[in-house]
Design a protein around this motif. Structure first.
Motif, PDB file in Angstrom:
ATOM      1  N   UNK A 185      54.788  27.900 -30.542  1.00 43.77           N
ATOM      2  CA  UNK A 185      55.625  27.112 -31.442  1.00 43.77           C
ATOM      3  C   UNK A 185      56.356  26.020 -30.681  1.00 43.77           C
ATOM      4  N   UNK A 186      56.974  26.358 -29.563  1.00 42.83           N
ATOM      5  CA  UNK A 186      57.748  25.375 -28.809  1.00 42.83           C
ATOM      6  C   UNK A 186      56.847  24.264 -28.280  1.00 42.83           C
ATOM      7  N   UNK A 187      55.651  24.615 -27.838  1.00 43.02           N
ATOM      8  CA  UNK A 187      54.726  23.586 -27.358  1.00 43.02           C
ATOM      9  C   UNK A 187      54.356  22.627 -28.469  1.00 43.02           C
ATOM     10  N   UNK A 188      54.045  23.145 -29.638  1.00 41.85           N
ATOM     11  CA  UNK A 188      53.633  22.285 -30.743  1.00 41.85           C
ATOM     12  C   UNK A 188      54.757  21.366 -31.185  1.00 41.85           C
ATOM     13  N   UNK A 238      47.111  10.710 -31.056  1.00 45.45           N
ATOM     14  CA  UNK A 238      46.997  11.868 -30.175  1.00 45.45           C
ATOM     15  C   UNK A 238      46.925  13.134 -31.030  1.00 45.45           C
ATOM     16  N   UNK A 239      46.076  14.063 -30.610  1.00 44.52           N
ATOM     17  CA  UNK A 239      45.977  15.321 -31.332  1.00 44.52           C
ATOM     18  C   UNK A 239      47.117  16.255 -30.986  1.00 44.52           C
ATOM     19  N   UNK A 240      47.500  17.076 -31.950  1.00 40.81           N
ATOM     20  CA  UNK A 240      48.384  18.197 -31.661  1.00 40.81           C
ATOM     21  C   UNK A 240      47.584  19.281 -30.930  1.00 40.81           C
ATOM     22  N   UNK A 241      48.227  20.087 -30.097  1.00 45.39           N
ATOM     23  CA  UNK A 241      47.507  21.170 -29.424  1.00 45.39           C
ATOM     24  C   UNK A 241      47.269  22.373 -30.326  1.00 45.39           C
ATOM     25  N   UNK A 242      47.377  22.200 -31.622  1.00 47.25           N
ATOM     26  CA  UNK A 242      47.187  23.305 -32.572  1.00 47.25           C
ATOM     27  C   UNK A 242      45.762  23.830 -32.574  1.00 47.25           C
ATOM     28  N   UNK A 243      44.815  23.052 -32.062  1.00 50.49           N
ATOM     29  CA  UNK A 243      43.434  23.500 -31.995  1.00 50.49           C
ATOM     30  C   UNK A 243      43.122  24.348 -30.790  1.00 50.49           C
ATOM     31  N   UNK A 244      44.095  24.528 -29.897  1.00 50.86           N
ATOM     32  CA  UNK A 244      43.888  25.284 -28.666  1.00 50.86           C
ATOM     33  C   UNK A 244      44.465  26.682 -28.808  1.00 50.86           C
ATOM     34  N   UNK A 245      43.654  27.714 -28.649  1.00 57.57           N
ATOM     35  CA  UNK A 245      44.182  29.080 -28.733  1.00 57.57           C
ATOM     36  C   UNK A 245      45.315  29.293 -27.729  1.00 57.57           C
ATOM     37  N   UNK A 288      34.944  -2.262 -32.350  1.00 55.86           N
ATOM     38  CA  UNK A 288      35.525  -2.450 -33.671  1.00 55.86           C
ATOM     39  C   UNK A 288      36.350  -1.305 -34.187  1.00 55.86           C
ATOM     40  N   UNK A 289      36.702  -0.367 -33.310  1.00 54.30           N
ATOM     41  CA  UNK A 289      37.489   0.799 -33.722  1.00 54.30           C
ATOM     42  C   UNK A 289      38.924   0.390 -34.043  1.00 54.30           C
ATOM     43  N   UNK A 290      39.458   0.902 -35.133  1.00 47.11           N
ATOM     44  CA  UNK A 290      40.846   0.638 -35.506  1.00 47.11           C
ATOM     45  C   UNK A 290      41.813   1.650 -34.902  1.00 47.11           C
ATOM     46  N   UNK A 291      41.353   2.893 -34.738  1.00 44.21           N
ATOM     47  CA  UNK A 291      42.201   3.917 -34.134  1.00 44.21           C
ATOM     48  C   UNK A 291      41.337   4.891 -33.339  1.00 44.21           C
ATOM     49  N   UNK A 292      41.681   5.047 -32.081  1.00 47.02           N
ATOM     50  CA  UNK A 292      41.059   6.054 -31.222  1.00 47.02           C
ATOM     51  C   UNK A 292      42.002   7.246 -31.176  1.00 47.02           C
ATOM     52  N   UNK A 293      41.518   8.412 -31.624  1.00 44.32           N
ATOM     53  CA  UNK A 293      42.324   9.628 -31.670  1.00 44.32           C
ATOM     54  C   UNK A 293      41.897  10.527 -30.523  1.00 44.32           C
ATOM     55  N   UNK A 294      42.815  10.800 -29.605  1.00 38.49           N
ATOM     56  CA  UNK A 294      42.518  11.573 -28.405  1.00 38.49           C
ATOM     57  C   UNK A 294      43.036  12.996 -28.568  1.00 38.49           C
ATOM     58  N   UNK A 295      42.116  13.937 -28.610  1.00 41.90           N
ATOM     59  CA  UNK A 295      42.454  15.342 -28.814  1.00 41.90           C
ATOM     60  C   UNK A 295      42.634  16.033 -27.471  1.00 41.90           C
ATOM     61  N   UNK A 296      43.656  16.876 -27.329  1.00 44.76           N
ATOM     62  CA  UNK A 296      43.951  17.469 -26.029  1.00 44.76           C
ATOM     63  C   UNK A 296      43.059  18.665 -25.706  1.00 44.76           C
ATOM     64  N   UNK A 297      42.845  18.856 -24.411  1.00 46.72           N
ATOM     65  CA  UNK A 297      42.173  20.058 -23.909  1.00 46.72           C
ATOM     66  C   UNK A 297      43.152  20.950 -23.160  1.00 46.72           C
ATOM     67  N   UNK A 298      44.427  20.540 -23.113  1.00 48.49           N
ATOM     68  CA  UNK A 298      45.516  21.342 -22.556  1.00 48.49           C
ATOM     69  C   UNK A 298      46.722  21.205 -23.481  1.00 48.49           C
TER      70      UNK A 298
END
Length: 302
Positions: free
Chosen positions: A16-19, A5-12, A274-284
């Motif tokens: 700090x508390x959310x991350x 899972x992605x961190x929400x660090x890519x979302x403007x 054949x994927x070893x890891x699916x990384x899901x990046x958040x939009x919220x």
């Protein structure tokens, strides 16, 4: 197949508390990794610093960058030290996905020649390997700390050069964009590059996708991705040769996984490819996104 899972660090606007709460909860839920995206000219957090913060509040979950734009950083020695520091802070949990990026503004702002990005990538990867291997660089010796273990690398991209770099320097290949069929075709190319390099192991294969769940998920994902990919479809805003020069941002927005059924369908389809890891990046950035994704059954070794 593992689910990261992605961190929400890519979302403007992420706080700090959310991350920090997100990082803790993702570990508790059993996701395989926490990931960050890299971009300079945008309102996101600096990815390696975000990973350092996540390292300080977690103990087990892997930390990864997907994808760190190495050539735009301009100083491989400093990057080697930064990465090694995060590796030590995390107790050896860091891995890196690296790539060239596709936006000229990142290179312009960094004062780096984007046209030389392929050569700069090759030089940087060689320099990282030497520094992490303890090569002397001055009177005091090597640039430290010495990371233990050396962070494994995955290379991103669909070009022949990307596959060759992955086989020369990495443990794997990571895809950003495209569906299961495109991923499967890329995996074949990665395996061929491994064989051409004389390797007997198999590449570790990862895929990046976007998700958003809960009320108004589709609308919120669309808004986030239209903002992030506003440069797509405009050749003047995309580096030459990058496929995003001719992709409508609306098409990218429609790939977001905004229902439990869509998430599970993608999980099964990429596992079958054949994927070893699916990384899901958040939009919220809300912590409920971690809970909802875990409740859908998307945790490590799903």
């Amino acid at each position: 197949m593992n689910i990261g899972i992605g961190l929400p660090s890519g979302l403007p606007g992420t706080t700090r508390d959310e991350l920090l709460s997100w990082a803790r909860r993702a570990e508790e839920c059993g996701f395989s990794s926490l990931s960050v995206v890299d971009r300079l000219v945008y309102g996101n957090w600096e990815p390696l610093i975000a990973l350092a913060a996540a390292a300080a509040v977690t103990e087990r979950i892997r930390l990864t960058a997907t994808i760190l734009i190495v050539p735009a950083r301009g100083n491989p020695a400093l990057l080697a030290k930064q990465v090694a520091t995060v590796q030590e802070l995390s107790g050896g949990r860091l891995s890196l996905g690296v790539g060239l990026g596709g936006r000229p503004d990142d290179y312009i702002a960094a004062g780096v020649d984007a046209e030389a990005r392929g050569r700069l990538m090759d030089d940087a990867l060689a320099e990282l390997e030497q520094i992490w291997g303890g090569a002397r660089r001055g009177l005091a010796g090597a640039i430290g700390p010495t990371p233990s273990p050396v962070p494994p690398l995955s290379l991103g991209g669909f070009s022949p050069a990307a596959y060759r770099r992955a086989a020369r320097h990495g443990e794997g290949w990571v895809a950003a964009g495209g569906g299961p069929d495109a991923f499967r075709a890329g995996a074949v190319q990665a395996a061929a590059a491994w064989r051409a390099a004389g390797r007997t192991d198999r590449p570790r294969l990862s895929m990046i996708a976007y998700f958003g769940l809960g009320p108004d998920a589709e609308e919120r994902a669309t808004a986030a991705l239209l903002d992030y990919y506003a440069f797509a479809g405009g050749p003047e805003h995309v580096l030459s040769g990058d496929a995003l020069a001719h992709v409508d941002p609306a098409l990218i927005a429609r790939t977001a996984l905004t229902s439990e059924a869509a998430v599970l369908g993608a999980r099964d389809a990429f596992a079958g490819a054949g994927c070893d890891e699916l990384i899901l990046l958040p939009t919220q950035a809300g912590l409920d996104q971690v809970e909802l994704l875990a409740a859908a059954g998307c945790v490590a070794e799903a």
